[in-house]
Each structure stands twice: as structure tokens, then as C-alpha cells.
Enzyme design. Sequence first.
Site, mmCIF file in Angstrom:
data_model
loop_
_atom_site.group_PDB
_atom_site.id
_atom_site.type_symbol
_atom_site.label_atom_id
_atom_site.label_comp_id
_atom_site.label_asym_id
_atom_site.label_seq_id
_atom_site.Cartn_x
_atom_site.Cartn_y
_atom_site.Cartn_z
ATOM 1 N N ASP A 171 0.817 -1.211 0.000
ATOM 2 C CA ASP A 171 0.000 0.000 0.000
ATOM 3 C C ASP A 171 0.850 1.260 0.000
ATOM 4 O OD1 ASP A 171 -2.262 -1.531 0.059
ATOM 5 O OD2 ASP A 171 -2.697 -1.219 2.182
ATOM 6 N N ASP A 176 0.059 -0.586 5.969
ATOM 7 C CA ASP A 176 -1.029 -1.350 5.372
ATOM 8 C C ASP A 176 -2.338 -0.768 5.875
ATOM 9 O OD1 ASP A 176 -1.726 -3.345 3.604
ATOM 10 O OD2 ASP A 176 -1.845 -4.901 5.128
ATOM 11 N N LYS A 205 -6.279 -0.834 6.281
ATOM 12 C CA LYS A 205 -7.368 -1.803 6.311
ATOM 13 C C LYS A 205 -8.677 -1.115 6.674
ATOM 14 C CE LYS A 205 -4.633 -5.316 5.585
ATOM 15 N NZ LYS A 205 -4.642 -5.996 4.269
#
Length: 250
Positions: free
Chosen positions: A149, A162, A164
Site C-alpha cells: 500500500d 497497510d 485496512k
Amino acid sequence: MKAFQTICRWPRRSEGFSVGPSPRVGFSTSSYSCGRKKNMSPYGEVNQEKYSDLIKSVLSFRSHAQTPETLFEEDSLLYGPVNIFLQGRRFHEALESILSPQGNLKEREENLESGYIESVQHILKDVSGVRALESAVHHETLKYMGLLDCVAEYQGNLCVIDWKTSEKPKPSIRNTFDNPLQVVAYVGAINHDANYSFQVRCGLIVVAYKDGSPAHPHFMDTALCSQYWAKWLLRLEEYTKKNQNVQKTD
């Protein structure tokens, strides 16, 4: 800080790979230089589906493993049928627009209306020095690839970040299940990819919420990354051996 204790070694035979002390290869924190100038997407035009699926395949091959996909299914059962994958994709696109130097100001303002973006506002204040966005990485020794990412500084620490989304709170890193393995897989890959001129020591998992409530950041320091790296190596070894057995039976 002392270099990572857990180092990986690729074997000379084809039966798989082993984990052992080798200062030349592994989850290294030593710096190195690369002559080529880097950009946000070192591989240029890549097959994103191919890259993003490879690490996920390793994490999800166990029938009992809880992966982002199984978590999505769990959320859907608990909170009703929602297109979580589509929401996640839009969230990542919005973040890329906000974090990219080439981002459009109008798009950034529109993205601020998103509940997920509102959720991560307090995190974004501590994010700076973006090095990579939606960028392909390749571990040249362990032969796996992925699409991370973001690589940026979080509170002064260079991290693989990352992002989420979740319909329910995940206040502990344990609630993220296999996500830490995914992060360290990216960290290990970027540290062994000649297309990147920097080394990463830390990771960060940010869980954002649709209702705009403050996202939970789960920071992974060097020691914690080292622990999860050992687990990732075991998972990768198990996956490799299983694939080799399948090929032999074929």
C-alpha cells in the site's frame, strides 16, 4: 538497534528453504545504495492482480487460516451484506490521492467526506515522507512478490503501512490475524529489491472504520517485525513444500 535476529537462507537444493543465521540474506536492516533513481512505482506498469494475489496465496492456503478475505466474510455475516471489497478499493484510491504529491486538490477535498478518511485523519497527521504508493515489490532470493500500500514515515519511523477497513473495532494487533505477516512479507521484499534504495525497519497496520470513528494504528517496531518475519518464513516454507508435493503428484 541490533540487526534483526531472524535471518533467512535459501538452500542449494530444491526441497524448499531453511531458516538459519546468514548475515548476507534476510530481513536485513543494513543500508545499501542503488544507482537508479526511484519513483513511486518502480516496476511501472504491472499486473496488479498478479502481484497482489501472490502473498495472499501464501497466507490463505491453509484452510483454517484467517485472512483478509475470511475477515471480510465474517464482517458481512455480522453486519449485513455490504460490498466491503469495493469500499476498500475506494478507500485506497482516496488515500493514494491524498498522499501522492501529484494528487488533485479537488479530489483530496472530496475524499475528506469519506467516513474511512475521517477515521484516519489523526493517523495522517503523523505520516510524512512518502516513498512509495501502491508499489510492486519482489524478494529476489525467496522468489515472492507483492503489491504494498504505502511506504512512509510514521512518527519518524520509516514503515510499510497497510491500510485496512473494518465494520467492527480491531483495537489489538491480534484482531488483525494474518495482516502482520503480510506487512513483514512486504518489508522483507522491499529490503531485497534492487529497485528500492532504502531499507525499512518497521511496519504499521491502520484499521479504519466506515462510521468515521478514530482508526486503530498498530505499530510494529523492529523487534516485533522480526518475530513475525520468523512466522512468515515458516508459512512460506509450508506453502512451498505443499506446492512441490502437488507438482510431484501431477
